[in-house]
Enzyme design. Structure first.
Site, PDB file in Angstrom:
ATOM      1  CE  LYS A  81      -3.716   0.347   2.465  1.00 23.40           C
ATOM      2  NZ  LYS A  81      -4.632   0.387   3.624  1.00 23.40           N
ATOM      3  CG  HIS A  90      -0.036   7.383   4.787  1.00 27.75           C
ATOM      4  ND1 HIS A  90       0.329   7.899   5.987  1.00 27.75           N
ATOM      5  CD2 HIS A  90      -0.724   6.235   5.047  1.00 27.75           C
ATOM      6  CE1 HIS A  90      -0.117   7.121   6.968  1.00 27.75           C
ATOM      7  NE2 HIS A  90      -0.757   6.108   6.420  1.00 27.75           N
ATOM      8  CG  HIS A 144       3.297   4.986   6.752  1.00 30.73           C
ATOM      9  ND1 HIS A 144       2.523   4.689   5.658  1.00 30.73           N
ATOM     10  CD2 HIS A 144       2.742   4.314   7.788  1.00 30.73           C
ATOM     11  CE1 HIS A 144       1.545   3.868   6.010  1.00 30.73           C
ATOM     12  NE2 HIS A 144       1.659   3.635   7.304  1.00 30.73           N
TER      13      HIS A 144
END
Length: 591
Positions: A126, A129, A132
């Site tokens: 995934k 973003h 993170h």
């Protein structure tokens, strides 16, 4: 009653309290309208008395009275001779304090305290973003800070590599996966697969939400389409079916290998790549069993839940522990992970560096550990939170990998560097330096304010070589390094310098600031705020930069002895700047 009468009345009252009168004179004191001025007047008199009786001491200048304050300064002729040898000796360890890491400072045999710092923790396949990225920057800083204070630090990356979200990626791979594309760009292709399947999944989610809003039974909708396929794959994964495990293992290893390289650009090497998948099912069953025995779990619509309101935690509401399909939830897996880590590492503290959006969730984790009966263990758990990055959101179809974010910043810095053709030609590896400066810019912008505050992601602002930016810090370090290269003195020359020759007020003021660095790091250790270190470094930088024309080293009329002493001063300033940057996780550049 007039002012004169009020003064007489006040002095009469003071005399009854054993206070001498008349009230001493103190500047603009208005004790008839401000009672604190009464105290200020008498305190000024006391300070004046202390000033007269203050004994002479070689370490201090004569105190200076400033109203109710008594200012005491280091003796300027002594400070350089104490601080500079001290700093040259401690060098890279200046600002560290190993004693704080001992279980017992008087008995070092008792060993060091251990902290697990869990940070970054992206989801497999995934998007990486902004949350993170912040977790990665702040978490690395906290790990460095604890290590500098003598703790045994375990840096853990707890990957989101399990759960229904991975089931969604598996469904997407079946529909959109390409062996050719994953060979060429592993993470990029997996991200593309996720985006495409998630776009289709959002349509189903909207339909299910609408049905729930109408109070309709959604079990049929949840058992079909992408939703059903996702849940079915995760059930197969939890049942440890070989085919499902093989796909999971492949994607996990691809992601970890690519992340290791990207983290290296940020000077981060994790001790452990863990994840939800690594939690032993037996531990999960043990957690569920304990919660059941203690009456904490309740059944609701074929799911197992915890109603935290029953335990006085109203803000935590109700949380699902096992879904109606029998699969585990984040909460159950994360609580089991706490138990396993406690048994394996015997940590004294475990810090979760996670967005403030997860405040409630982590409180649920900690409370669940407490409800299991592990009260002391729950006290060892700490959540260090942070705000959002605005302007870098990961909207559907507009997500970005960490490597892409860093590349974008490095390219922007490269363009800035090219604007000064002369200096650009002097750089040995401009691509590498621009990458380092770009990363510095990102990190400094992130750490400039309090952790909890949101901030706008502004590439143009962060790349500026002037002002309180990352490039400004790096250019200052490079300039200090350049001074020391040009003067040609050895380390031995600097250590043997005559520091009594350093008499300039600018040097003395800067040395006072350098002497404060250990206090700054101790304060940062209490608050875990990177801005504490960063603000100090900016202040130090401004102080040093303002004195370059005053405090020169090369070809000076004062002679070689003063030149060596000044070079040692600049080396100590560079060392403190270097130490602070490295504590923040930034690699200082020398050119």
């Amino acid at each position: 009653m007039g002012e004169h009468g009020q003064s007489i009345q006040l002095e009469s009252q003071l005399q009854k309290l054993g206070v001498s009168t008349p009230i001493p004179d103190y500047g603009n004191a208005r004790f008839l309208v401000n009672p604190i001025d009464i105290f200020r007047c008498y305190l000024t008199e006391i300070v004046d008395g202390l000033l007269q009786d203050f004994p002479a001491h070689p370490l201090f200048s004569r105190p200076v009275a400033s109203g109710i304050h008594l200012q005491i300064f280091f003796a300027p002729e002594v400070l350089p001779q104490i601080l500079l040898p001290y700093l040259l000796d401690q060098a890279s360890s200046y600002g560290h304090d190993d004693t704080l890491g001992y279980h017992n400072t008087k008995d070092q045999v008792a060993g060091r305290k251990k902290v697990i710092v869990e940070f970054s923790s992206p989801n497999i396949a995934k998007e990486f973003h902004a949350g993170h990225l912040r977790s990665t920057i702040i978490g690395a800083y906290i790990a460095n800070l604890y290590k500098s204070m003598g703790w045994d630090v375990v840096k853990m990356n707890y990957l989101g590599d399990w759960g229904k979200q991975f089931g969604l990626v598996a469904v997407g791979w079946k529909k959109f996966g390409s062996e050719d594309l994953i060979e060429r760009d592993p993470l990029g292709h997996l991200l593309d697969v996720y985006i495409r399947i998630n776009k289709l999944f959002q349509v189903e989610k909207a339909a299910i939400k609408a049905a729930k809003d109408r109070k309709e039974d959604t079990s049929q909708l949840e058992s079909q389409g992408i939703h059903g396929e996702r849940n079915a794959f995760f059930s197969r994964l939890e049942a440890r079916e070989p085919e499902a495990l093989a796909l999971w293992k492949r994607f996990r290893e691809i992601s970890i290998q690519r992340y290791i390289g990207v983290y290296a650009r940020l000077n981060i090497a994790f001790d452990i790549y863990s994840g939800e998948s690594q939690v032993d099912p037996k531990t999960i069953d043990r957690v569920q069993s304990i919660l059941t025995e203690k009456g904490v779990l309740q059944e609701d619509n074929n799911a197992l839940i915890i109603d935290f309101k029953r335990y006085g935690s109203k803000g935590l509401d109700i949380a699902i522990v096992r879904n109606r399909q029998g699969t585990t939830t984040y909460l159950l897996r994360d609580v089991a992970a706490v138990i396993e880590r406690a048994e394996k590492y015997h940590f004294d503290k475990m810090i979760y560096v996670v967005s403030s959006e997860q405040d409630v969730y982590l409180k649920r984790v900690f409370k669940t550990v407490e409800l299991m009966g592990f009260v002391d263990l729950a006290k060892k758990l700490e959540h260090v939170n942070f705000g959002k990055v605005e302007g870098m959101s990961s909207r559907l179809g507009q997500v970005e990998l960490l490597s892409g974010i860093l590349d974008r910043c490095g390219d922007a810095m490269h363009s800035v560097m090219k604007k000064n053709e002369v200096k650009y030609q002097q750089v040995d590896d401009p691509q590498k330096i621009s990458d380092t400066l770009g990363i510095t810019a990102v990190m400094v912008q992130d750490m400039s304010g309090k952790r909890i505050h949101n901030y706008p992601f502004d590439i143009d602002r962060m790349m500026q070589p002037i002002g309180d930016t990352g490039p400004y810090l790096q250019f200052s370090h490079a300039r200090l390094s350049s001074i020391l290269r040009k003067c040609g003195y050895t380390r031995g020359d600097l250590v043997a310098a005559d520091f009594s020759l350093l008499k300039e007020q600018h040097i003395i003021d800067t040395l006072r600031l350098l002497a404060q660095y250990p206090d700054v790091t101790h304060n940062a250790f209490q608050t875990l705020e990177p801005t504490t270190i960063l603000t100090y470094l900016f202040k130090l930088n401004h102080m040093i930069s303002s004195g370059y024309e005053v405090v020169r080293v090369i070809d000076i009329p004062e002679g070689p002895d003063v030149s060596r002493a000044r070079a040692a001063y600049y080396e100590c300033a560079r060392q403190v700047l270097d130490n602070g940057l490295r504590l923040l996780g930034i690699t200082p550049v020398e050119r």
